[in-house]
Design a protein around this motif. Sequence first.
Motif, PDB file in Angstrom:
ATOM      1  N   ALA A 149       6.999  -6.084 -15.494  1.00 45.60           N
ATOM      2  CA  ALA A 149       7.672  -6.332 -14.218  1.00 45.60           C
ATOM      3  C   ALA A 149       9.192  -6.243 -14.379  1.00 45.60           C
ATOM      4  CB  ALA A 149       7.264  -7.696 -13.669  1.00 45.60           C
ATOM      5  N   TYR A 153      11.430  -3.700 -12.437  1.00 42.75           N
ATOM      6  CA  TYR A 153      12.510  -4.211 -11.580  1.00 42.75           C
ATOM      7  C   TYR A 153      13.841  -3.549 -11.922  1.00 42.75           C
ATOM      8  CZ  TYR A 153      15.697  -7.586  -9.417  1.00 42.75           C
ATOM      9  OH  TYR A 153      16.687  -8.164  -8.665  1.00 42.75           O
ATOM     10  N   VAL A 158       9.086   0.486  -9.008  1.00 39.08           N
ATOM     11  CA  VAL A 158       8.364   0.080  -7.804  1.00 39.08           C
ATOM     12  C   VAL A 158       9.341  -0.742  -6.969  1.00 39.08           C
ATOM     13  CG1 VAL A 158       6.112   0.068  -8.962  1.00 39.08           C
ATOM     14  CG2 VAL A 158       7.484  -2.017  -8.907  1.00 39.08           C
ATOM     15  N   ARG A 160      11.400  -3.661  -5.489  1.00 36.23           N
ATOM     16  CA  ARG A 160      11.786  -4.881  -6.210  1.00 36.23           C
ATOM     17  C   ARG A 160      11.014  -6.123  -5.767  1.00 36.23           C
ATOM     18  NH1 ARG A 160      18.145  -4.751  -8.081  1.00 36.23           N
ATOM     19  NH2 ARG A 160      17.698  -3.496  -9.939  1.00 36.23           N
ATOM     20  N   LEU A 162       7.915  -6.299  -5.091  1.00 41.19           N
ATOM     21  CA  LEU A 162       6.670  -6.226  -5.851  1.00 41.19           C
ATOM     22  C   LEU A 162       6.907  -6.601  -7.312  1.00 41.19           C
ATOM     23  CD1 LEU A 162       3.681  -5.512  -6.082  1.00 41.19           C
ATOM     24  CD2 LEU A 162       4.341  -3.102  -6.327  1.00 41.19           C
ATOM     25  N   LEU A 165       7.166 -10.271  -7.811  1.00 44.65           N
ATOM     26  CA  LEU A 165       5.868 -10.952  -7.839  1.00 44.65           C
ATOM     27  C   LEU A 165       5.348 -11.050  -9.265  1.00 44.65           C
ATOM     28  CD1 LEU A 165       3.606 -12.191  -6.099  1.00 44.65           C
ATOM     29  CD2 LEU A 165       2.630  -9.894  -5.892  1.00 44.65           C
ATOM     30  N   ALA A 201      -2.387 -10.368  -7.677  1.00 44.12           N
ATOM     31  CA  ALA A 201      -1.758  -9.619  -6.584  1.00 44.12           C
ATOM     32  C   ALA A 201      -0.785  -8.581  -7.124  1.00 44.12           C
ATOM     33  CB  ALA A 201      -1.053 -10.578  -5.634  1.00 44.12           C
ATOM     34  N   TRP A 202      -0.020  -8.947  -8.171  1.00 45.32           N
ATOM     35  CA  TRP A 202       0.920  -8.005  -8.782  1.00 45.32           C
ATOM     36  C   TRP A 202       0.201  -6.781  -9.329  1.00 45.32           C
ATOM     37  CZ3 TRP A 202       4.963  -5.405 -10.598  1.00 45.32           C
ATOM     38  CH2 TRP A 202       4.910  -4.869 -11.885  1.00 45.32           C
ATOM     39  N   GLU A 203      -0.895  -6.990 -10.063  1.00 50.05           N
ATOM     40  CA  GLU A 203      -1.593  -5.860 -10.662  1.00 50.05           C
ATOM     41  C   GLU A 203      -2.221  -4.968  -9.598  1.00 50.05           C
ATOM     42  OE1 GLU A 203      -4.230  -6.990 -13.805  1.00 50.05           O
ATOM     43  OE2 GLU A 203      -2.547  -7.214 -15.208  1.00 50.05           O
ATOM     44  N   GLY A 205      -1.144  -4.658  -6.444  1.00 42.58           N
ATOM     45  CA  GLY A 205      -0.045  -3.994  -5.765  1.00 42.58           C
ATOM     46  C   GLY A 205       0.574  -2.894  -6.612  1.00 42.58           C
ATOM     47  N   PHE A 206       0.764  -3.180  -7.896  1.00 43.02           N
ATOM     48  CA  PHE A 206       1.338  -2.197  -8.819  1.00 43.02           C
ATOM     49  C   PHE A 206       0.437  -0.972  -8.915  1.00 43.02           C
ATOM     50  CE2 PHE A 206       2.178  -0.671 -13.217  1.00 43.02           C
ATOM     51  CZ  PHE A 206       3.530  -0.407 -13.093  1.00 43.02           C
ATOM     52  N   TRP A 209       0.527   1.040  -5.635  1.00 46.36           N
ATOM     53  CA  TRP A 209       1.785   1.769  -5.455  1.00 46.36           C
ATOM     54  C   TRP A 209       1.843   3.001  -6.359  1.00 46.36           C
ATOM     55  CZ3 TRP A 209       5.539   1.120  -1.868  1.00 46.36           C
ATOM     56  CH2 TRP A 209       6.693   1.890  -2.026  1.00 46.36           C
TER      57      TRP A 209
END
Length: 249
Positions: A149, A153, A158, A160, A162, A165, A201-203, A205-206, A209
Amino acid sequence: MRGPDRRTAVAAGVLFLLTEVAAIAGAVLYRPLLGAAEGRLAPGADTRALLGALCELVLVAAVTGTGAALFPVLRRRGEGMALGYVCGRLLEAALIAVGIVAVLGLVTLRRESAGAAGGAADAALVAVHDWTFLLGPNIALGANTVLLAWLAYRARLVPRPLALLGLVGGPLICASAVAVMFGLYAQLSVPGSLAALPVFAWELGFAGWLIARGFGPHGPSAAVGRRGDRAGHAGSAVRAGSIRPARAS
């Protein structure tokens, strides 16, 4: 974004989705084995546990694959941290593999033995699995999430929000694992599940994306950077055009 980076983004996104599916399927299939009473297995329980172990083997391959797939892209943003991420994913996969061996040993034990001796070994194998599950898909996963992340970032791979998160979820799941280690609550509990939600949620969403949009700078500063690049190229062309070889007199 086209070319190798686009294919890498799709492959990494698919592997991240596969880690989620394999982890959930494996836990659902073999979890009853870990919580069952000591003694011989009920009919069909060993088959479910073996299918769960196969799902976990897929998880090991996918976890390793995410590190390998992302390394060429992450290395351009920070080679040391990229290498750390790959090593962290390998450590996470190794811990999961030890947990799989414990589950397979438990299946063998419950097929073939019962009684006091079997009960002691039974409890030991369950404990080995529980500790590997805490150290691998929690502490190691949390550290790996922070590394990835932060790179995402800093390089704007991706959006920021996201990436933030992941930066919040990684330390949170590590802190929850430490709380479980010291007996504040059980890992499979409401607090433990809530602490794991941001990383989940991060995984997702990542992965989504990467599959839909790929890598690359995002946001206003990226647009400014692209305009600056175009202006720079135009300036170079003008300068190159203004310099002509002198004609021989």
